[in-house]
Design a protein around this motif. Structure first.
Motif, mmCIF file in Angstrom:
data_model
loop_
_atom_site.group_PDB
_atom_site.id
_atom_site.type_symbol
_atom_site.label_atom_id
_atom_site.label_comp_id
_atom_site.label_asym_id
_atom_site.label_seq_id
_atom_site.Cartn_x
_atom_site.Cartn_y
_atom_site.Cartn_z
ATOM 1 N N ARG A 9 -13.805 -4.154 7.863
ATOM 2 C CA ARG A 9 -13.952 -4.155 6.409
ATOM 3 C C ARG A 9 -13.023 -5.209 5.820
ATOM 4 O O ARG A 9 -11.970 -5.504 6.406
ATOM 5 C CB ARG A 9 -13.592 -2.767 5.862
ATOM 6 C CG ARG A 9 -13.678 -2.617 4.355
ATOM 7 C CD ARG A 9 -13.315 -1.194 3.943
ATOM 8 N NE ARG A 9 -13.465 -0.992 2.507
ATOM 9 C CZ ARG A 9 -13.253 0.166 1.877
ATOM 10 N NH1 ARG A 9 -12.889 1.225 2.577
ATOM 11 N NH2 ARG A 9 -13.419 0.262 0.573
ATOM 12 N N ASP A 10 -13.412 -5.795 4.705
ATOM 13 C CA ASP A 10 -12.512 -6.710 4.008
ATOM 14 C C ASP A 10 -11.104 -6.111 4.082
ATOM 15 O O ASP A 10 -10.871 -5.007 3.588
ATOM 16 C CB ASP A 10 -12.966 -6.849 2.548
ATOM 17 C CG ASP A 10 -12.093 -7.808 1.744
ATOM 18 O OD1 ASP A 10 -10.868 -7.828 1.958
ATOM 19 O OD2 ASP A 10 -12.640 -8.514 0.876
ATOM 20 N N PRO A 11 -10.153 -6.810 4.717
ATOM 21 C CA PRO A 11 -8.840 -6.199 4.957
ATOM 22 C C PRO A 11 -8.074 -5.848 3.682
ATOM 23 O O PRO A 11 -7.262 -4.917 3.691
ATOM 24 C CB PRO A 11 -8.101 -7.258 5.783
ATOM 25 C CG PRO A 11 -8.814 -8.538 5.510
ATOM 26 C CD PRO A 11 -10.247 -8.162 5.294
ATOM 27 N N VAL A 12 -8.336 -6.579 2.598
ATOM 28 C CA VAL A 12 -7.685 -6.249 1.329
ATOM 29 C C VAL A 12 -8.225 -4.918 0.808
ATOM 30 O O VAL A 12 -7.457 -4.008 0.451
ATOM 31 C CB VAL A 12 -7.902 -7.361 0.285
ATOM 32 C CG1 VAL A 12 -7.263 -6.963 -1.053
ATOM 33 C CG2 VAL A 12 -7.332 -8.689 0.775
ATOM 34 N N ASP A 13 -9.544 -4.793 0.770
ATOM 35 C CA ASP A 13 -10.166 -3.546 0.308
ATOM 36 C C ASP A 13 -9.784 -2.376 1.212
ATOM 37 O O ASP A 13 -9.560 -1.253 0.743
ATOM 38 C CB ASP A 13 -11.686 -3.690 0.277
ATOM 39 C CG ASP A 13 -12.153 -4.674 -0.785
ATOM 40 O OD1 ASP A 13 -11.361 -4.974 -1.700
ATOM 41 O OD2 ASP A 13 -13.304 -5.144 -0.693
ATOM 42 N N ARG A 14 -9.733 -2.652 2.505
ATOM 43 C CA ARG A 14 -9.404 -1.586 3.463
ATOM 44 C C ARG A 14 -7.989 -1.069 3.241
ATOM 45 O O ARG A 14 -7.739 0.143 3.237
ATOM 46 C CB ARG A 14 -9.546 -2.103 4.894
ATOM 47 C CG ARG A 14 -9.406 -1.017 5.962
ATOM 48 C CD ARG A 14 -9.054 -1.612 7.305
ATOM 49 N NE ARG A 14 -7.708 -2.153 7.302
ATOM 50 C CZ ARG A 14 -6.612 -1.436 7.597
ATOM 51 N NH1 ARG A 14 -6.717 -0.166 7.923
ATOM 52 N NH2 ARG A 14 -5.423 -1.999 7.563
ATOM 53 N N MET A 15 -7.045 -1.983 3.020
ATOM 54 C CA MET A 15 -5.663 -1.545 2.810
ATOM 55 C C MET A 15 -5.528 -0.752 1.515
ATOM 56 O O MET A 15 -4.835 0.276 1.472
ATOM 57 C CB MET A 15 -4.721 -2.747 2.787
ATOM 58 C CG MET A 15 -3.264 -2.329 2.634
ATOM 59 S SD MET A 15 -2.111 -3.692 2.750
ATOM 60 C CE MET A 15 -0.564 -2.802 2.474
ATOM 61 N N TYR A 16 -6.206 -1.199 0.471
ATOM 62 C CA TYR A 16 -6.125 -0.487 -0.810
ATOM 63 C C TYR A 16 -6.791 0.879 -0.705
ATOM 64 O O TYR A 16 -6.287 1.878 -1.240
ATOM 65 C CB TYR A 16 -6.781 -1.319 -1.902
ATOM 66 C CG TYR A 16 -6.564 -0.788 -3.301
ATOM 67 C CD1 TYR A 16 -5.283 -0.492 -3.765
ATOM 68 C CD2 TYR A 16 -7.635 -0.582 -4.166
ATOM 69 C CE1 TYR A 16 -5.073 -0.006 -5.049
ATOM 70 C CE2 TYR A 16 -7.440 -0.094 -5.454
ATOM 71 C CZ TYR A 16 -6.157 0.192 -5.885
ATOM 72 O OH TYR A 16 -5.959 0.680 -7.156
ATOM 73 N N SER A 17 -7.905 0.946 0.013
ATOM 74 C CA SER A 17 -8.581 2.218 0.229
ATOM 75 C C SER A 17 -7.701 3.168 1.038
ATOM 76 O O SER A 17 -7.596 4.355 0.729
ATOM 77 C CB SER A 17 -9.911 1.984 0.958
ATOM 78 O OG SER A 17 -10.539 3.211 1.253
ATOM 79 N N SER A 18 -7.057 2.635 2.072
ATOM 80 C CA SER A 18 -6.168 3.449 2.897
ATOM 81 C C SER A 18 -5.016 3.996 2.073
ATOM 82 O O SER A 18 -4.651 5.184 2.183
ATOM 83 C CB SER A 18 -5.627 2.617 4.063
ATOM 84 O OG SER A 18 -4.698 3.355 4.822
ATOM 85 N N PHE A 19 -4.444 3.157 1.232
ATOM 86 C CA PHE A 19 -3.333 3.575 0.354
ATOM 87 C C PHE A 19 -3.755 4.748 -0.526
ATOM 88 O O PHE A 19 -3.073 5.775 -0.602
ATOM 89 C CB PHE A 19 -2.901 2.378 -0.495
ATOM 90 C CG PHE A 19 -1.974 2.720 -1.630
ATOM 91 C CD1 PHE A 19 -0.646 3.041 -1.392
ATOM 92 C CD2 PHE A 19 -2.422 2.705 -2.951
ATOM 93 C CE1 PHE A 19 0.220 3.351 -2.450
ATOM 94 C CE2 PHE A 19 -1.578 3.011 -3.999
ATOM 95 C CZ PHE A 19 -0.252 3.338 -3.749
ATOM 96 N N ASN A 20 -4.888 4.620 -1.183
ATOM 97 C CA ASN A 20 -5.356 5.681 -2.073
ATOM 98 C C ASN A 20 -5.756 6.937 -1.301
ATOM 99 O O ASN A 20 -5.522 8.061 -1.762
ATOM 100 C CB ASN A 20 -6.525 5.173 -2.912
ATOM 101 C CG ASN A 20 -6.075 4.263 -4.035
ATOM 102 O OD1 ASN A 20 -5.571 4.711 -5.055
ATOM 103 N ND2 ASN A 20 -6.236 2.959 -3.837
ATOM 104 N N PHE A 21 -6.356 6.741 -0.129
ATOM 105 C CA PHE A 21 -6.756 7.876 0.702
ATOM 106 C C PHE A 21 -5.539 8.698 1.116
ATOM 107 O O PHE A 21 -5.546 9.932 1.029
ATOM 108 C CB PHE A 21 -7.496 7.367 1.939
ATOM 109 C CG PHE A 21 -7.903 8.439 2.914
ATOM 110 C CD1 PHE A 21 -8.979 9.275 2.639
ATOM 111 C CD2 PHE A 21 -7.209 8.611 4.099
ATOM 112 C CE1 PHE A 21 -9.351 10.269 3.541
ATOM 113 C CE2 PHE A 21 -7.583 9.592 5.001
ATOM 114 C CZ PHE A 21 -8.652 10.424 4.725
#
Length: 300
Positions: free
Chosen positions: A101-113
């Motif tokens: 996944r787009d690594p920027v989106d993935r990191m932000y999603s992981s943070f919120n998750f």
């Protein structure tokens, strides 16, 4: 003893739970008793007979009658240096899927998750989280100094996909490795699953009229104390509910009606977005080279 011949090996917050759940319902597929066995990270001993016995415990006896026996441990990608040789030593002919996944989106999603899971302090901003991850990644500070579990500090580095995928390409023939993209899944889930079925050499017509519900979606809870209890119960009932996906989904739907404040999260702050795009740009170039200039649905 029945062992996996297919592993969804990465990455976190890229739809691995959904794909595992969809495939588990296919008549020719048998999923592990728990989705994330993490065996090759945490359970591997190094003695073949012992490891075969321990690993086989994750797969029910009826799995031996299935074409595909699978597990899904997205942490395997980031631990590629250790895990790839271990998988090859025990099950060298297994097929491997990496959903990127787009690594920027993935990191932000992981943070919120993980804020939703109460693993990261809810008062921490995303910018502060990036600072902490970089401080750890550059060895400026330890997890103890940062007051955070090491796993969550590694999230930023795990988005440098090529660094970890290379170990799998060193151990396995290219024909056993499948690289797919989260963005393609979101755009056309049916085509995504059909392509995956082709890789697994199983009929894809099962999914022609399938109800693809998103699984493991990030959401914010109303009552934190109730969410702590729900997270604990979910972990304790994993073996029971993983084999009964419809029951699990019904329970999740009921819980969300009771305690979900909202689904999803705010848009990533622009300064954080630009900062991470600069950070990941070199690794995306490396990924493009590793997968032989295949089209990547995101650029840096």
């Amino acid at each position: 003893m029945t062992l996996a011949n297919f592993i969804i090996a990465g990455t976190e917050k890229a739809g691995t739970t959904s794909v595992f759940t969809y495939l588990s319902t296919h008549p020719l597929v048998c999923g592990s008793a728990v989705k994330e066995t993490d065996f090759f990270r945490n359970g591997y001993f190094g003695d073949r007979n012992t490891d075969m016995l321990n690993y086989s415990k994750y797969f029910a006896s009826h799995c031996e009658r299935k074409t595909i026996v699978m597990e899904a441990s997205p942490g395997y990608l980031g631990s590629g240096a250790e895990v790839a040789p271990r998988i090859h030593a025990l099950i060298p002919k297994t097929k491997l899927l990496f959903i990127l996944r787009d690594p920027v989106d993935r990191m932000y999603s992981s943070f919120n998750f993980h804020i939703g899971k109460l693993n990261i302090c809810k008062d921490m901003s995303f910018s502060e989280y990036i600072d902490q991850c970089i401080a750890y990644d550059s060895k400026q500070k330890s997890p103890a100094e940062l007051g955070m579990d090491e796993w969550y500090l590694k999230v930023i580095s795990y988005g440098r996909y090529a660094e970890y995928l290379k170990y799998y390409y060193q151990c396995f023939p290219t024909k056993q490795i499948k690289i797919m993209f989260f963005e393609d899944m979101n755009r056309d889930i049916l085509s995504f699953m059909q392509e995956l079925c082709q890789f697994l050499e199983i009929p894809s017509d099962y999914f022609a009229n399938y109800d693809f519900k998103k699984i493991n979606v990030t959401y914010e809870s109303r009552l934190k104390w109730l969410h702590k209890i729900a997270v604990w119960l979910n972990a304790k009932s994993e073996r029971l509910l993983r084999q009964r996906p419809q029951l699990k989904q019904s329970l999740v739907d009921l819980y969300k009606k009771t305690n979900q404040a909202r689904e999803g999260y705010d848009q990533i702050p622009e300064q954080d977005y630009l900062r991470l795009r600069r950070y990941y740009a070199p690794s995306v170039d490396s990924l493009r080279t590793l997968i032989e200039n295949r089209t990547i649905p995101w650029n840096m």
